[in-house]
Design an enzyme around this catalytic site. Structure first.
Site, PDB file in Angstrom:
ATOM      1  N   LYS A  17      40.796  74.580  13.156  1.00 48.95           N
ATOM      2  CA  LYS A  17      40.347  73.456  14.274  1.00 48.95           C
ATOM      3  C   LYS A  17      40.650  74.100  15.510  1.00 48.95           C
ATOM      4  O   LYS A  17      40.149  73.680  16.673  1.00 48.95           O
ATOM      5  CB  LYS A  17      41.204  72.265  14.061  1.00 48.95           C
ATOM      6  CG  LYS A  17      40.977  71.644  12.781  1.00 48.95           C
ATOM      7  CD  LYS A  17      41.899  70.065  12.994  1.00 48.95           C
ATOM      8  CE  LYS A  17      41.481  69.253  11.814  1.00 48.95           C
ATOM      9  NZ  LYS A  17      42.046  69.836  10.503  1.00 48.95           N
ATOM     10  N   SER A  60      43.898  74.096   8.508  1.00 48.95           N
ATOM     11  CA  SER A  60      43.581  73.270   9.917  1.00 48.95           C
ATOM     12  C   SER A  60      43.716  74.249  11.004  1.00 48.95           C
ATOM     13  O   SER A  60      43.308  73.844  11.970  1.00 48.95           O
ATOM     14  CB  SER A  60      44.601  72.156  10.049  1.00 48.95           C
ATOM     15  OG  SER A  60      44.288  70.980   9.222  1.00 48.95           O
ATOM     16  N   SER A  69      45.365  66.474  14.422  1.00 51.02           N
ATOM     17  CA  SER A  69      44.530  67.292  13.358  1.00 51.02           C
ATOM     18  C   SER A  69      43.830  66.723  12.673  1.00 51.02           C
ATOM     19  O   SER A  69      43.545  66.517  11.346  1.00 51.02           O
ATOM     20  CB  SER A  69      45.913  67.838  12.493  1.00 51.02           C
ATOM     21  OG  SER A  69      45.182  69.058  11.637  1.00 51.02           O
TER      22      SER A  69
END
Length: 383
Positions: A64, A61, A121
């Site tokens: 992101k 993640s 997230s």
């Protein structure tokens, strides 16, 4: 005719009366259990600690951060705003993994999506924003890779905006440190999103998974990540006494390990190093003789601020030196390069910058040009 030779001028930063201090004693950096990691000062760009920093790993993640960075770029260009809305697609709604819990067919603002991406997230939020900006995940991934190239992330390739596993997607600890630094440097106005501890959407309150936000008041970002392939990852940033560091830990064993090991890196950097501005952009570093000009000297300096990160107490040991062209003839345009500045410490080069003219110098009158031509001729004979 210009003959190039180096005129070396070495000078101390501190006053002549200040005694030189002995080199600081610095222990070896902490040995961490993570697969790869890096500690970098944002202002100077100096890497203080690294292990396998160029090893390609799954980004999880941390991806992101690039998704949000693209959104920042689009807002800067006027093609996107925080208040505009998008309709949640089936594709975004059904995206698995960590979620913001968007509902198919509902309208959501870019501001809400940014919170969902950074704080919660949310994979669904990442897909929804990518579709809104580029029409689809594939097209958005192309934008991500173009941006990565511009930031010097040479060992990174994105295939989606979420970080969900893909064999063709990879990054490195160094590249994620570059991205973290770019975010803080380029878009400080939206950086506060990374310090938010909670965000509530659709009646569901979720915490930021960055545990350091609760443990260390100097930490104000950035992003966590976890997949089976990537392990536990954390890009963290903190500022203490005007010094800002970024740490990236990839492939830690657990949530607790990534937080603890990131804290160890940050504490090490702040305890044993300091960052300061040696020269301001546009500040005079030296000057040089100008021939055939309306004026006989030109100020030389660097174009941007020069920050250095050095061991605590070692500022006085730095050795700045300038190398300037031997003959400078008018006309001289502001910004023209006429030499170099080099800063060393204990035989190691810390920084190299071009020396440029800080102002223009017009050509002198006919008599001045003729007289200087004669002087240069005889000067050349003796050299």
């Amino acid at each position: 005719m210009r003959k190039l030779f180096s005129i070396l001028l070495v000078f101390c930063i501190a006053s002549a009366a200040a005694p030189l201090q002995a080199s600081s004693l610095i222990p070896s950096p902490p040995e961490l259990g993570a697969d790869s990691y890096i500690l970098m000062d944002i202002q100077s760009g100096r890497v203080l600690v690294e292990k396998n920093a160029d090893q390609r790993v799954a980004p999880a993640s941390l991806t992101k951060m690039m998704t949000a960075y693209i959104a920042d770029r689009e807002m800067e260009a006027g093609r996107l705003s925080m208040d505009e809305e998008t309709t949640v697609s089936v594709n975004a709604w059904k995206t698995g993994g960590s979620r913001m819990f968007l509902k198919e067919g509902t309208k959501v603002t870019v501001r809400e999506l940014m919170h969902g991406i950074i704080v919660q997230s949310g994979n669904d939020a990442s897909v929804a924003l990518a579709e809104h900006i580029a029409g689809g995940e594939g097209s958005f991934a192309q934008m991500m890779n173009q941006q990565a190239s511009q930031l010097g992330m040479d060992n990174t390739h994105f295939t989606n905006p979420t970080g969900l596993p893909d064999p063709d997607m990879y990054t490195t600890a160094r590249d994620m440190a570059l991205l973290s630094s770019a975010k803080i440097r380029d878009f400080p106005d939206t950086y506060d999103l990374y310090s938010k501890r909670h965000y509530t959407y659709n009646g569901i309150r979720q915490p930021n998974r960055n545990q350091l936000l609760w443990r260390d008041k100097s930490v104000d970002g950035l992003k966590t990540g976890h997949t089976d392939d990537a392990g536990y990852c954390l890009a963290a940033s903190a500022e203490r006494d005007g010094m800002r560091l970024v740490s990236v830990v990839m492939g830690a064993a657990s949530e607790e390990a990534r937080a603890r090991e990131s804290q160890q890196l940050l504490n090490y950097g702040f305890r044993y190093y300091e960052t300061f501005r040696l020269y301001e952009g546009g500040e005079k570093v030296t000057d040089a003789r100008v021939w055939k000009g309306a004026g006989d000297r030109v100020d030389l300096g660097i174009q941007e601020d020069l920050y250095l990160t050095v061991p605590n107490g070692s500022r006085e040991e730095l050795e700045p030196a300038v190398s300037v062209e031997s003959v400078l003839e008018a006309p001289i345009e502001r910004g023209e390069v006429f030499g170099d500045l080099t800063v060393t410490h204990e035989d190691s080069t810390l920084a190299e910058r071009e020396l440029v003219a800080l102002h223009s110098v017009e050509q002198g009158g006919l008599f001045r040009r003729l007289w200087d031509t004669i002087k240069l001729f005889f000067l050349g004979l003796f050299q």
